[in-house]
Design a protein around this motif. Structure first.
Motif, mmCIF file in Angstrom:
data_model
loop_
_atom_site.group_PDB
_atom_site.id
_atom_site.type_symbol
_atom_site.label_atom_id
_atom_site.label_comp_id
_atom_site.label_asym_id
_atom_site.label_seq_id
_atom_site.Cartn_x
_atom_site.Cartn_y
_atom_site.Cartn_z
ATOM 1 N N LYS A 111 0.834 -1.189 0.000
ATOM 2 C CA LYS A 111 0.000 0.000 0.000
ATOM 3 C C LYS A 111 0.876 1.249 0.000
ATOM 4 O O LYS A 111 1.976 1.261 0.550
ATOM 5 C CB LYS A 111 -0.903 0.009 1.233
ATOM 6 N N ALA A 115 -1.730 5.622 2.444
ATOM 7 C CA ALA A 115 -3.002 4.893 2.447
ATOM 8 C C ALA A 115 -3.894 5.335 3.609
ATOM 9 O O ALA A 115 -5.110 5.440 3.470
ATOM 10 C CB ALA A 115 -2.739 3.393 2.517
ATOM 11 N N CYS A 119 -5.202 7.308 0.177
ATOM 12 C CA CYS A 119 -4.699 6.885 -1.130
ATOM 13 C C CYS A 119 -5.003 5.408 -1.371
ATOM 14 O O CYS A 119 -4.639 4.556 -0.556
ATOM 15 C CB CYS A 119 -3.193 7.118 -1.230
ATOM 16 N N PRO A 120 -5.644 5.075 -2.476
ATOM 17 C CA PRO A 120 -6.001 3.675 -2.756
ATOM 18 C C PRO A 120 -4.938 2.913 -3.551
ATOM 19 O O PRO A 120 -5.097 1.718 -3.800
ATOM 20 C CB PRO A 120 -7.268 3.829 -3.600
ATOM 21 N N LYS A 122 -1.719 0.864 -4.931
ATOM 22 C CA LYS A 122 -0.826 -0.203 -4.485
ATOM 23 C C LYS A 122 0.382 -0.223 -5.414
ATOM 24 O O LYS A 122 0.251 -0.093 -6.627
ATOM 25 C CB LYS A 122 -1.538 -1.550 -4.474
#
Length: 295
Positions: A111, A115, A119-120, A122
Motif C-alpha cells: 500500500k 493509504a 490513497c487507494p 498499491k
C-alpha cells in the motif's frame, strides 16, 4: 529492511522461509472474483515485510534469488560474500534460482505510505524504490504555513482549514489578474512571507522574502503535492520604485509541502537593497495563471 507496512500477496498459498521464526499474521480474503474451474481468487495479507528480506544481509530481496538444496535462500550479493557456501547448512548456494520466491516478489504489492490518508494505490513491491507514485501522490501531507499552527492534512483539507482559520480579505488572489503581494521585511527575521489564497478552498500560494548580502530574494511557491494536475501555475512578479522595475516570470510555479527557511537556489527575484523603500513593507504585484490559461 522494511517494517510495519501491510503487504498483499495475490497468491493461493504462502512461501516458506528459513529465517528465525517471528510472529506474523496472515489473513486470506475472497476478492469476489473466480478463477478457472472452482478455484477462487484470493489475496493474502502479510504483516511482516521483513520476511521478504534476505536472511543473511537483511536487505530487501531482489531478483535473482538463489537457494541451496535445503531451500535456504540468499540474494546474489550474499552468495558471493559467503563464497557460495550456505551459512545455515554449508551446502552450495548461488547456482540454483529460487523461482517460487521470485514469483512471490512479482506478485507482492504494498500500500502507498499515504493509504491512511485515503490513497487507494498499491505499488509493486519489486519496483517500490523505482516507483514515482510516492513522489507524486496527491495524498501527501501538506503543512499549514501559518506560524504556530501545527495543522497537517491532504491539500484539499489544508485549503479548507486555512480559509476557515487564517484567511483575511488581504490574502485573496484572482487568477489572471495582478494582485497585491506585500511582505513585511523590516524586522529582525532572516525571512518573512505572505500567503495568498484563491477563493474559499482554493490553492495556497506563498511569497517568501529572504535577506541576503546583496539584496532581498523573493520566491513564489504553491503549497501542494507534486501530483499532476494539482497546483499547476505560472506567475509574473513585479516590484517598482519610481522608474526602476524589477520583475521575474516563471512558466511553472514550484510546489512545496511545507514553508522552509532555506534560501532558494533557483527561481527567485533579487531586489537590491538600494531599491528598497524605507517603509516596513515590500510592495509587489503578482499575476498568477493556471498552466494552459491564455495570457
Amino acid at each position: 529492511m522494511v517494517n510495519g507496512t501491510n503487504t498483499e500477496l495475490f497468491l493461493s498459498g504462502e512461501a516458506s522461509s528459513s529465517r528465525p521464526k517471528r510472529q506474523r499474521v496472515l489473513s486470506m480474503e475472497n476478492d469476489g472474483g473466480t478463477a478457472s474451474g472452482n478455484e477462487v481468487a484470493r489475496s493474502v495479507t502479510l504483516f511482516e515485510l521483513d520476511l521478504l528480506d534476505c536472511p543473511i544481509c537483511c536487505n530487501k530481496l531482489t531478483t535473482p534469488i538463489y537457494q541451496c538444496d535445503n531451500g535456504h535462500i540468499a540474494c546474489s550479493s550474499c552468495c558471493i560474500k559467503v563464497k557460495h557456501k550456505c551459512p545455515y547448512c554449508s551446502l552450495s548456494i548461488g547456482i540454483y534460482r529460487s523461482r517460487i520466491m521470485e514469483k512471490i516478489l512479482e506478485a507482492v504489492f504494498i500500500k502507498c505510505p499515504n493509504a491512511k490518508h485515503g490513497c487507494p494505490e498499491k505499488i509493486p513491491y519489486k519496483k517500490e524504490s523505482e516507483s514515482a507514485h510516492e513522489r507524486e501522490c496527491s495524498f501527501t501531507l501538506c503543512y499549514c504555513p501559518e506560524t504556530n499552527c501545527n495543522y497537517t492534512g491532504v491539500y484539499k483539507d489544508l485549503y479548507g482549514h486555512y480559509h476557515a482559520n487564517h484567511k483575511t480579505d488581504y490574502t485573496l488572489f484572482k487568477c489572471g489578474q495582478y494582485n497585491d503581494a506585500w511582505v513585511r521585511i523590516h524586522t529582525m527575521k532572516i525571512f518573512d512571507f505572505v500567503v495568498l489564497q484563491e477563493s474559499e478552498d482554493g490553492p495556497l500560494v506563498v511569497i517568501q522574502c529572504f535577506k541576503e548580502s546583496n539584496g532581498v530574494c523573493v520566491t513564489v511557491n504553491c503549497i501542494a503535492p507534486c501530483a499532476p494536475g494539482v497546483g499547476e501555475f505560472s506567475y509574473h512578479l513585479i516590484y517598482r520604485k519610481g522608474s526602476d522595475i524589477v520583475s521575474f516570470e516563471s512558466e511553472e510555479m514550484n510546489k512545496i509541502q511545507e514553508v522552509s527557511s532555506y534560501t532558494p537556489w533557483d527561481k527567485y527575484m533579487l531586489i537590491p537593497y538600494c531599491l528598497l523603500d524605507e517603509g516596513p513593507m515590500l510592495k509587489m504585484k503578482i499575476c498568477i495563471r493556471r498552466l494552459g490559461e491564455e495570457v
